[in-house]
Structure formats: C-alpha cells, structure tokens
Enzyme design. Structure first.
Site, PDB file in Angstrom:
ATOM      1  N   LYS A  90       0.804  -1.231   0.000  1.00 53.07           N
ATOM      2  CA  LYS A  90       0.000   0.000   0.000  1.00 53.07           C
ATOM      3  C   LYS A  90       0.840   1.287   0.000  1.00 53.07           C
ATOM      4  CE  LYS A  90      -4.497  -1.460   0.682  1.00 53.07           C
ATOM      5  NZ  LYS A  90      -4.374  -2.877   0.859  1.00 53.07           N
ATOM      6  N   GLU A 112      -9.958   7.198   2.533  1.00 54.18           N
ATOM      7  CA  GLU A 112     -10.897   6.283   3.156  1.00 54.18           C
ATOM      8  C   GLU A 112     -10.147   4.992   3.468  1.00 54.18           C
ATOM      9  OE1 GLU A 112     -10.311   6.190   0.034  1.00 54.18           O
ATOM     10  OE2 GLU A 112     -10.203   4.038  -0.311  1.00 54.18           O
ATOM     11  N   SER A 383       1.822  -9.703  -1.095  1.00 57.05           N
ATOM     12  CA  SER A 383       1.360  -8.307  -1.005  1.00 57.05           C
ATOM     13  C   SER A 383       1.527  -7.698   0.377  1.00 57.05           C
ATOM     14  CB  SER A 383      -0.100  -8.198  -1.460  1.00 57.05           C
ATOM     15  OG  SER A 383      -0.935  -9.032  -0.687  1.00 57.05           O
TER      16      SER A 383
END
Ligand SMILES: *Cc1c(COP(=O)(O)O)cnc(C)c1O
Length: 426
Positions: A90, A112, A383
C-alpha cells in the site's frame, strides 16, 4: 497493451462517473498526473523513487521459496512486498499520491479505509511528508480493526467515524468523496486501489508498477528467464496491477488474479449478499465509485455486499483495467475460498517462515490447489505481512478442522484461557 491513458478508458471500462462538483478536482489531478508522473516535471518521479528507497526500503527481494518449490515441483519465487515499510504494498501508492499532492500545492490529505491498511499507509506517508491527514472509516470497521486505528492515530492522523449504512468501506468512500467535493481547493483524496474515476486507476497502477519493474529484472537474474506465470491476489486490484504491469506485453507470461471465493460462490439475491468478493469471476458490468467496471450486483443493478475472511479483499468492485484485461483473455481470474486461504496462511508460515496477510494467502491457496497450472517458474506477489490478521486467524482457525492448524493449547496450560483452543497436528 490496449489501454488508453489519455481518456481513462480500458475497453468499455473506466471513465469518470462523478458529480459535476468534482470535475474541477478530477481535471486538475489529470493534469498533475500527466506532468509530474508521466513527464517527470520538476523531477517528481526521481524524488518519488528516492523516498521509496530511503523511507520505504526498496528495492525489495525476489526470494526463491525452497520448501514450496520442492512441494510443487516448480520454481516458486516470492516478491516480498511484505517487507515494504508498513508491511504491505500500500505504501507505494500512498507515498506517490501524498507527494503528488505536495507538488500540486495541496495542504490537506484525506483518504478512506476499510481494513485500515490504506489508512495506515496514508497516515505514515502524510507524517513523513509533513501533511495534515484525515481518514474516513466506517464505525463497524473501527471496532474490528483496532490495531490499525491505533497506528493511524499514533502517526498523527485524525480518524473520522462514518456512521451511515453498515459503517464499512462503501460508506467511507462516499463520505470521502463528499469531503473532497467541498474542499477541492486545498485537499487531495488519496484513493487506495486501482479504482475510482480516471486518472486514479492508471496513476495507482503506475505507482504500484515498481513491483513488476523490479521483479522482471530480478527473475531474469535469478532464474535466467521470464516466469511462466505471475500470481497475485485481487481485491481492488492494485497489487495485482503492480505485479502484472511490466509483464503484460510478455504474452508468454500467464497473469493470474486470485480473488476471494469467500464461503461460497452462490449468491443470496434476496438479501443482496454475495458470500464472496469474486467480481472478476462472477460479477457483471456496472458503475461504482466513479468508474464502469465488473461488480457484484443483483438483477436490479443494486450493489451487493461482498464477503471474505480477508478484510482487504472484501470489496464489491474491482479496477477497470483488470476487468478489461480479463475480457481480453490476458489475465485469468480464479478464486479460492476462506478455508483454503487459511490453510495456505499456515502453510507459508510453517514452511517458509513468512506470515502472510490473509489477502496474500489466497494467491498461495491457488498454487496449492493448481500446482500444474503455473508452469516451471512462477512468481507469487507477497502483497503484505500477516501481523494485522493474527486475531482473525486464531478465531477462524478455531472454527474449523484444519490439518495444518498450530496447537494453541499453551494458553490453557497457563490458565490464560484459550484464544481458540484447537487440536493441532499429532
Ligand atoms: C489492501 C490489500 C490487498 C488488496 O488490495 P489490492 O488493491 O487488490 O491490492 C491485498 N493485500 C494486502 C496485504 C492488502 O493490504
């Protein structure tokens, strides 16, 4: 490939389905994306790469997984995004967008978050770049993702609870859009995946594509050739697009997007619930959060609630470019259920000493079920790491009868009460 960055359409998907009040912000962002990201104006991309290295820890290893390679009789390589600062891919995107906001002269960041991973990455990037940051998060999610709420607060972000609807990601996105519409002058909205109106899907892909840029070079160094396949889990699809981007033109490399099959692929139309998050495998075309894409929706076009044991995959839509690549037969969508993902979580932890995110575990579950489909050399995108998921994993493991579950009776032995006392192997 057949993507078109100039108007933001990917085949029939993509576009800018936003209210008129947002158009000035979208157009300003399109212009900034072109200048700073695509044209490297003012050395934006050089600064981005320098910060990804110094703050983020890149480049990240491509590691051969010895036990898994033996188990599946194929060369398995792990792209270690779990080692990125923050513990997941991320940050590649959050850092890129917060830096872009700075170049655009914005002085306020909003975002968000559902599971809290994107909120955490954005809060970290905002602290790093000295920008005030507000995160919208549904009240239900705040209650069930406490560690990430702590991380956001500790990094100095404000967390705004969203109480409408079910109080989850879908409502949080709508609230953030509303904030953006009223504060377009000074505020940038950091979207967390390859979703939303153009230019977000293309821009987030570009920030995440550092994953496959590194991996493509590393695999040629380590295996002496390109891989036969690349596997990545797909929620909104940002780690997926990041892992695929530099292989899309290599037609011989199979690109496999592993979605959450949840508890079942059968939809409960009456209650508007899909007990899965497999929008690429089972969804159909519609508009969600500013883009045309594949969605979980009922016959009347109402968005259905999705489900997955992994909060980060629990989303009713998917990025428009990924939807297009699936229609073009360039990306193969597959899905695995909650049980298989949990098993794969334990297997990777025990066999390789890597505790993966539950999202990531889905990609490994596909490998376990289909080792014959990945060819001789495969890359799995790791990930993120699983520390955030430990409580969920212990709880969900205790509900099931998995052969591979660790023995947690140590808690009973010390009278601390079992977190989920579960007979393990032997
Ligand atoms: C958020 C998240 C995902 C899912 O998001 P994508 O945009 O589909 O990549 C997958 N893995 C981890 C570790 C995440 O935090």
């Amino acid at each position: 490939m057949s993507t078109d960055d100039t108007d933001g359409s990917f085949g029939q998907y993509g576009g800018q389905y936003v209210p008129e009040v947002l158009m000035p912000a979208i157009e300003e962002l399109e212009d900034a994306y072109q200048r700073y990201v695509l044209d490297n104006e003012d050395g934006f991309m050089d600064e981005f790469r320098r910060r990804l290295a110094d703050f983020g820890g890149r480049p990240l290893p491509l590691q051969r997984a010895d036990r898994l390679s033996e188990r599946y009789d194929t060369e398995v390589y792990l792209k270690r995004e779990d080692l990125l600062h923050g513990g997941a891919h991320k940050l590649n995107n959050a850092l890129g967008q917060v830096l872009l906001a700075k170049y655009m002269g914005k002085d306020r960041i909003i975002a968000e978050t559902g599971a809290g991973q994107h909120g955490t990455a954005t809060a970290m990037a905002a602290a790093h770049l000295d920008m005030p940051c507000e995160i919208y998060m549904g009240e239900t999610d705040i209650a069930r993702q406490r560690p990430n709420v702590f991380r956001m607060k500790i990094n100095g972000a404000d967390v705004n609870p969203v109480t409408v609807g079910r109080g989850t990601l879908k409502e949080a996105i709508s609230e953030t859009m509303r904030d953006w519409a009223t504060n377009v002058e000074d505020t940038h909205y950091v979207i967390g995946s390859v979703v939303g109106p153009h230019p977000f899907p293309a821009m987030v892909r570009d920030f995440q594509s550092v994953i496959s840029e590194e991996a493509r070079e590393q695999i040629q160094e380590k295996a002496g050739r390109l891989p036969d396949s690349v596997l990545a889990c797909a929620g909104g699809g940002s780690n997926t697009m990041g892992a695929f981007a530099h292989f899309v033109d290599d037609e011989a490399v199979d690109l496999v997007a592993v979605e959450a099959g949840g508890s079942s692929l059968t939809v409960d139309e009456e209650n508007g619930v899909a007990p899965n998050s497999a929008s690429l495998s089972t969804g159909n075309e519609g508009v969600l959060h500013g883009a045309r894409t594949k969605l979980l929706q009922d016959g009347d076009g109402q968005i259905m609630e999705s489900h997955s044991v992994s909060a980060g995959l629990d989303y009713s839509g998917v990025g428009p470019e990924l939807a297009h690549l699936v229609d073009e037969d360039r990306v193969t969508p597959v899905n695995v259920g909650d049980d298989a993902a949990l098993e794969a979580f334990h297997r990777l932890s025990q066999d390789e000493g890597i505790i993966p995110a539950l999202e990531t575990a889905h990609a490994f579950a596909f490998l376990e079920e289909n080792p014959e489909k990945v060819g001789e050399v495969t890359i799995v995108n790791v990930s993120g790491r699983g520390d955030k998921d430990l409580e969920t994993v212990i709880e969900e493991t205790a509900k099931r009868d998995l052969d591979i579950a660790p023995d947690m009776s140590v808690f009973e032995q010390v009278g601390a009460g079992a977190l989920g006392g579960q007979g393990g192997h032997e």
